[in-house]
Design a protein around this motif. Structure first.
Motif, PDB file in Angstrom:
ATOM      1  N   VAL A  88      27.204  37.603  39.888  1.00 51.69           N
ATOM      2  CA  VAL A  88      27.573  38.749  39.052  1.00 51.69           C
ATOM      3  C   VAL A  88      27.413  40.047  39.839  1.00 51.69           C
ATOM      4  CG1 VAL A  88      27.051  40.003  36.936  1.00 51.69           C
ATOM      5  CG2 VAL A  88      26.864  37.524  36.969  1.00 51.69           C
ATOM      6  N   VAL A  89      26.290  40.147  40.557  1.00 51.47           N
ATOM      7  CA  VAL A  89      26.039  41.376  41.315  1.00 51.47           C
ATOM      8  C   VAL A  89      27.159  41.631  42.323  1.00 51.47           C
ATOM      9  CG1 VAL A  89      24.512  42.412  43.031  1.00 51.47           C
ATOM     10  CG2 VAL A  89      23.549  41.278  41.024  1.00 51.47           C
ATOM     11  N   PHE A  90      27.542  40.572  43.033  1.00 50.52           N
ATOM     12  CA  PHE A  90      28.602  40.752  44.032  1.00 50.52           C
ATOM     13  C   PHE A  90      29.932  41.078  43.375  1.00 50.52           C
ATOM     14  CE2 PHE A  90      25.820  38.504  47.120  1.00 50.52           C
ATOM     15  CZ  PHE A  90      25.858  39.491  48.093  1.00 50.52           C
ATOM     16  N   MET A  91      30.205  40.469  42.226  1.00 49.50           N
ATOM     17  CA  MET A  91      31.459  40.763  41.555  1.00 49.50           C
ATOM     18  C   MET A  91      31.525  42.235  41.175  1.00 49.50           C
ATOM     19  SD  MET A  91      34.344  39.729  40.678  1.00 49.50           S
ATOM     20  CE  MET A  91      34.402  37.957  40.752  1.00 49.50           C
ATOM     21  N   LYS A  92      30.405  42.752  40.660  1.00 47.47           N
ATOM     22  CA  LYS A  92      30.378  44.172  40.286  1.00 47.47           C
ATOM     23  C   LYS A  92      30.640  45.051  41.504  1.00 47.47           C
ATOM     24  CE  LYS A  92      27.199  43.947  36.382  1.00 47.47           C
ATOM     25  NZ  LYS A  92      25.832  44.227  35.922  1.00 47.47           N
ATOM     26  N   ALA A  93      30.156  44.588  42.666  1.00 50.34           N
ATOM     27  CA  ALA A  93      30.334  45.370  43.887  1.00 50.34           C
ATOM     28  C   ALA A  93      31.686  45.076  44.537  1.00 50.34           C
ATOM     29  CB  ALA A  93      29.204  45.066  44.859  1.00 50.34           C
ATOM     30  N   VAL A  96      34.435  39.830  46.119  1.00 50.10           N
ATOM     31  CA  VAL A  96      34.859  38.656  45.375  1.00 50.10           C
ATOM     32  C   VAL A  96      34.482  37.370  46.105  1.00 50.10           C
ATOM     33  CG1 VAL A  96      36.853  37.490  44.377  1.00 50.10           C
ATOM     34  CG2 VAL A  96      36.698  39.981  44.331  1.00 50.10           C
ATOM     35  N   LEU A  97      34.656  37.375  47.423  1.00 49.61           N
ATOM     36  CA  LEU A  97      34.399  36.151  48.176  1.00 49.61           C
ATOM     37  C   LEU A  97      32.944  35.725  48.046  1.00 49.61           C
ATOM     38  CD1 LEU A  97      35.996  34.252  49.999  1.00 49.61           C
ATOM     39  CD2 LEU A  97      34.931  35.420  51.947  1.00 49.61           C
ATOM     40  N   GLU A  98      32.030  36.679  48.221  1.00 50.10           N
ATOM     41  CA  GLU A  98      30.605  36.359  48.091  1.00 50.10           C
ATOM     42  C   GLU A  98      30.304  35.878  46.675  1.00 50.10           C
ATOM     43  OE1 GLU A  98      31.821  38.832  49.645  1.00 50.10           O
ATOM     44  OE2 GLU A  98      30.697  39.319  51.473  1.00 50.10           O
ATOM     45  N   SER A  99      30.885  36.572  45.722  1.00 52.50           N
ATOM     46  CA  SER A  99      30.649  36.207  44.338  1.00 52.50           C
ATOM     47  C   SER A  99      31.052  34.759  44.104  1.00 52.50           C
ATOM     48  CB  SER A  99      31.449  37.139  43.430  1.00 52.50           C
ATOM     49  OG  SER A  99      31.424  36.662  42.128  1.00 52.50           O
ATOM     50  N   LYS A 100      32.203  34.409  44.678  1.00 48.90           N
ATOM     51  CA  LYS A 100      32.713  33.047  44.495  1.00 48.90           C
ATOM     52  C   LYS A 100      31.775  32.030  45.140  1.00 48.90           C
ATOM     53  CE  LYS A 100      37.077  32.143  45.763  1.00 48.90           C
ATOM     54  NZ  LYS A 100      38.493  32.565  45.836  1.00 48.90           N
ATOM     55  N   ARG A 101      31.262  32.385  46.318  1.00 47.77           N
ATOM     56  CA  ARG A 101      30.361  31.454  47.012  1.00 47.77           C
ATOM     57  C   ARG A 101      29.124  31.166  46.169  1.00 47.77           C
ATOM     58  NH1 ARG A 101      30.908  34.063  52.768  1.00 47.77           N
ATOM     59  NH2 ARG A 101      32.821  33.005  53.412  1.00 47.77           N
ATOM     60  N   PHE A 102      28.576  32.217  45.584  1.00 49.36           N
ATOM     61  CA  PHE A 102      27.381  32.000  44.771  1.00 49.36           C
ATOM     62  C   PHE A 102      27.702  31.198  43.508  1.00 49.36           C
ATOM     63  CE2 PHE A 102      25.218  35.262  47.323  1.00 49.36           C
ATOM     64  CZ  PHE A 102      24.003  34.602  47.478  1.00 49.36           C
ATOM     65  N   LEU A 103      28.899  31.403  42.992  1.00 51.74           N
ATOM     66  CA  LEU A 103      29.292  30.605  41.823  1.00 51.74           C
ATOM     67  C   LEU A 103      29.373  29.130  42.212  1.00 51.74           C
ATOM     68  CD1 LEU A 103      30.143  30.670  38.878  1.00 51.74           C
ATOM     69  CD2 LEU A 103      32.476  31.116  39.585  1.00 51.74           C
ATOM     70  N   LEU A 104      29.981  28.880  43.380  1.00 53.44           N
ATOM     71  CA  LEU A 104      30.082  27.492  43.845  1.00 53.44           C
ATOM     72  C   LEU A 104      28.692  26.893  44.069  1.00 53.44           C
ATOM     73  CD1 LEU A 104      33.131  27.761  46.220  1.00 53.44           C
ATOM     74  CD2 LEU A 104      32.920  26.246  44.229  1.00 53.44           C
TER      75      LEU A 104
END
Ligand code: HEM
Lengths: 220, 557
Positions: A88-93, A96-104
């Motif tokens: 979520v934190v990365f998505m807000k920033a 997107v790629l980092e956000s996706k990695r953490f989701l995975l």
């Protein structure tokens, strides 16, 4: 394009558009969690009643649990909740790629949880312990109650994890097609709330089922 | 989203669907996300099941005309009252007013364009349909419909070989539908009120729906888990309710009533909301004690959580617990009483117009009071021990549910029928059926107070000869009630086609839905009103605020 209307003194007022109401979506999720709380609450109350009735049997039965596997799963869920928060934190920033990695990573950990759970249940089945099994019927009433509640609660919790995994793939799809982005991430945020809740339930399961056997001198 | 939908066309002509664009009218209906259409969809399914349950009740009454088994086998009678009770409760009266009028009218009353989550709203209807279908299937397959009564008490419910698991699962799905409806309504009322409409400018029906929605969200999951535990008990034998394995069957009763007693308020609060609307409109007067009525709904919802124990007075419970539950139960009567006095004070010196909705409401105040007061007598532990599980209790809850909630549901139908269809019902037929149902219910259930008091137990196909006279009077009442309810339904069906055009505001109502054309356009308010007035402002018997209505009309023409 939200609608603006004017009162008698010509002050402008914005009309909330239900199609795009982040605050509404957030409230909806919280209400859903209240519902979930009452649902699991029903089992926890049942637990309380029978723990009161059969305290010694419960403590005794708890010694059959594999504290290491329970502990491992606690750690897995804890880290997964952290990963999702990072997503979520990365998505807000807008990363997107980092956000996706953490989701995975969260998905992977959730699957790991289920795998551990699978081994745990298998071990119990292997010892002849499942609801209404002959072994269990030969044990005390309290042990029967304990395992009945254990399978019900961890089963229902496991179901929540599995539904969570399905939902995470759906969220991932939305991230991929851009429906979730740095400006609109309420779905991701709401899912993180759900995941925290599922994690929190587990935090209560562990002491009630795995740890009550510890106080009386540990395993033998 | 590609094609253009005319928001100002009547909602019968245009609609939004959950996906795609459908040529077929049928698909347009079952995939609609418009709150008005969803309300109608609920209404149709509910009414079909209502008629089935009425039919079953008729057959039971037929059986009871004489002692001995004449029509049903003893086991068949058990299935009949279970079917009747389960349909009436889970498929009819619990979804009831919220699913129909909460959906159709509540968003109009607060000046919203829809509910907060329209797709979730449609999903609830599908869940409802799934639950209903499973219930129906369980009646027609295998060992037949459950014979546990609608309360599913253990240990019988875990032993009987009828289709209990199916009906438990059906009830679980219906519970989910109810939860999501409540969730949707709470958020809608929080978020989508038109600018200017503070909480204390909401119509009282919206207050009723709001309190109800909280009960749906917070109490329904408790019965959800209870039903799941009962399913696990039957399928896996986990033992939680099974005394042979150390389980406690009374626990099921507690868990069941922790939901099901608040559920009683979940049924009645929306009905109270309808009463408040109708009484003010047809008294042409601002409601007396607006705040008291609004807050009493909320406090009934709150106290209602703490009284479940009164269903278990004779099940084995500590004396202290009994006294506390008894006291709290007396306590709920207070906010209810406040409402009654407020309605009567509203009518006092009002210029009352006795149209069908008002007539039925006034009669309901009488029948509901009979049900309510006998309910207070049941809260007294000593008396309850005498009449527990007799027809006294059955008469009490039929006065409340039939003479309170169902009557008000039909009063609401008369009241809002012109708004929803744009047509007027047949007034003569309406008045005849209303008087008939009122006379009928008293024939049907008044004798049962006496029979119950004298010891006629509930849930029996048979009885001692001295009770026959009571059952025969009740039989006459049943014919009257069933006949007049069907007459009302027929009136609605016919008038929807052939009724006279009624215009926007046939009743001189003041709340926002009467500011819209009848039937309302798809997008409700072409221009959202700014609400700087109270919900019920009359001046010399006429609605005071008309600007909103004119503005809207200009926009939509
Ligand atoms: C024409 C109208 C009705 C008639 C003739 C009727 C008749 C009956 C009869 C004969 C019983 C069985 C009583 C017993 O043996 O214990 C019964 C039970 C019941 N009725 Fe009705 N009823 C009517 C309407 C309703 C309505 C409108 C509702 C609720 C919305 C309702 C809810 C119930 C419930 C919950 C039970 C208890 C079932 C059980 O014992 O599990 N009834 N009714």
């Amino acid at each position: 394009m939200s609608e603006i209307i004017y009162d008698k003194n010509n002050n402008a007022h914005e009309v909330t558009d239900f199609n795009d109401d982040v605050e509404g979506a957030r409230q909806g999720m919280w209400l859903f969690l209240f519902t979930e709380l009452m649902l699991f609450g029903g089992i926890f109350i049942t637990y309380a009643v029978y723990f009161f009735d059969f305290t010694d049997d419960f403590v005794q039965a708890s010694k059959n649990m594999n504290l290491w596997l329970g502990g491992l799963n606690t750690v897995i869920l804890l880290i997964s909740a952290g990963c999702l928060a990072m997503s979520v934190v990365f998505m807000k920033a807008n990363k997107v790629l980092e956000s996706k990695r953490f989701l995975l990573a969260t998905i992977a950990l959730a699957i790991a949880f289920i795998v551990v759970k699978y081994f745990e249940w298998s071990a119990e089945f292997h010892h002849g312990i499942w609801p209404d099994s002959p072994t269990l019927r030969g044990m005390s009433d309290g042990a029967n109650m304990y395992f009945g509640l254990y399978f019900t609660l961890t089963g229902l919790h496991g179901l929540h994890i599995i539904l969570g995994i399905v939902a995470m793939f759906w969220v991932l799809g939305k991230v991929n097609n851009g429906e979730i982005n740095a400006k609109k991430f309420i779905v991701l945020e709401n899912f993180a709330l759900y995941w925290d809740y599922v994690h929190l339930v587990w935090v209560f399961v562990v002491p009630l089922f795995y740890m009550i056997g510890l106080s009386t001198g540990g395993a033998h | 989203m590609g094609h253009h939908v005319d928001e100002t066309a009547s909602f019968y002509k245009a609609t939004h669907t959950v996906f795609g664009h459908h040529e077929s009218k049928f698909l347009q209906w079952i995939f609609t996300v418009d709150h008005k259409r969803i309300g109608i969809l609920y209404g149709i399914v509910m009414m079909i099941f209502f008629v089935v349950a009425l039919g079953t009740a008729g057959l039971m009454r037929y059986e009871l005309m004489a002692p001995g088994a004449d029509f049903f086998t003893p086991a068949g009678f058990n299935q009949a009252f279970s079917l009747h009770g389960i349909i009436m409760i889970f498929l009819f009266i619990v979804p009831g007013i919220p699913a129909i009028f909460g959906n159709i009218i509540m968003p109009l009353m607060i000046g919203a364009k829809d509910v907060s989550f329209p797709r979730l709203n449609l999903l609830t209807w599908w869940l409802f349909l799934a639950g209903a279908s499973i219930a129906l299937y369980s009646a027609l397959s295998g060992t037949g419909f459950a014979d546990t009564g609608w309360t599913f008490y253990a240990p019988y419910s875990i032993k009987t070989d009828t289709n209990v698991v199916l009906i438990l699962f059906a009830a679980f799905l219906l519970g989910m539908a109810s939860i999501f409806t409540g969730l949707n309504f709470v958020v809608t009322i929080h978020r989508l009120r038109a600018p200017g409409m503070g909480f204390f400018k909401m119509p009282l029906f919206v207050w009723g729906i709001y309190s109800t929605a909280w009960i749906q969200v917070l109490a329904t999951p408790v019965v959800g888990i209870t039903l799941l535990l009962a399913i696990f008990e039957r399928v896996f034998g986990i033992g939680i309710f099974d005394p042979t394995k150390g389980g406690d069957p009374i626990l099921l009763q507690h868990l069941f009533w922790i939901y099901s007693h608040p559920a009683v308020y979940l049924m009645i609060l929306p009905a109270f909301g309808v009463i408040s609307e109708i009484v003010t409109t047809f008294s042409r007067r601002e409601v007396f004690g607006y705040h008291a009525i609004a807050l009493s709904s909320a406090s009934i919802a709150g106290i209602g959580y703490l009284v479940w124990g009164h269903h278990l007075f004779s099940s084995g419970m500590s004396e202290t617990a009994k006294i506390i539950f008894s006291f709290l139960t007396f306590f709920v009567a207070i906010p209810t009483g406040i409402k009654f006095y407020d309605w009567i004070a509203t009518m006092y010196k009002g210029s009352i117009v006795m149209e069908a909705p008002m007539l039925l409401t006034v009669l309901t105040i009488i029948t509901f009071a009979i049900g309510g007061i006998t309910g207070v007598t049941l809260a007294a532990i000593g008396f309850d021990n005498q009449v527990h599980d007799t027809y006294y209790v059955v008469a009490h809850f039929h006065y409340v549910m039939l003479g309170g909630v169902v009557f008000m549901l039909f009063a609401g139908m008369f009241y809002w029928f012109p708004k929803v269809t744009g047509k007027m019902y047949n007034k003569l037929s309406a008045n005849i059926s209303i008087w008939a149902v009122f006379i009928g219910i008293n024939f049907l259930w008044m004798p049962m107070f006496f029979a119950g008091y004298l010891g006629m137990p509930r849930r029996y196909f048979d009885y001692l000869p001295e009770f026959q006279i009571y059952h025969q009077i009740a039989g006459i009442g049943a014919v009257l009630v069933i006949g007049s309810l069907l007459m009302m339904l027929w009136n609605f069906i016919r008038s929807a086609k052939n009724g006279e055009e009624c215009g926007e505001n046939p009743w001189n109502g003041t709340t926002l839905e009467w500011h819209l054309p009848s039937p309302p356009p798809l997008g409700n308010f072409a221009k959202t009103p700014y609400v700087d007035f109270r919900p019920y402002e009359f001046e010399k018997g006429e609605p005071k605020v008309k600007d909103v209505y004119q503005d809207t009309k200009k926009e939509t023409k």
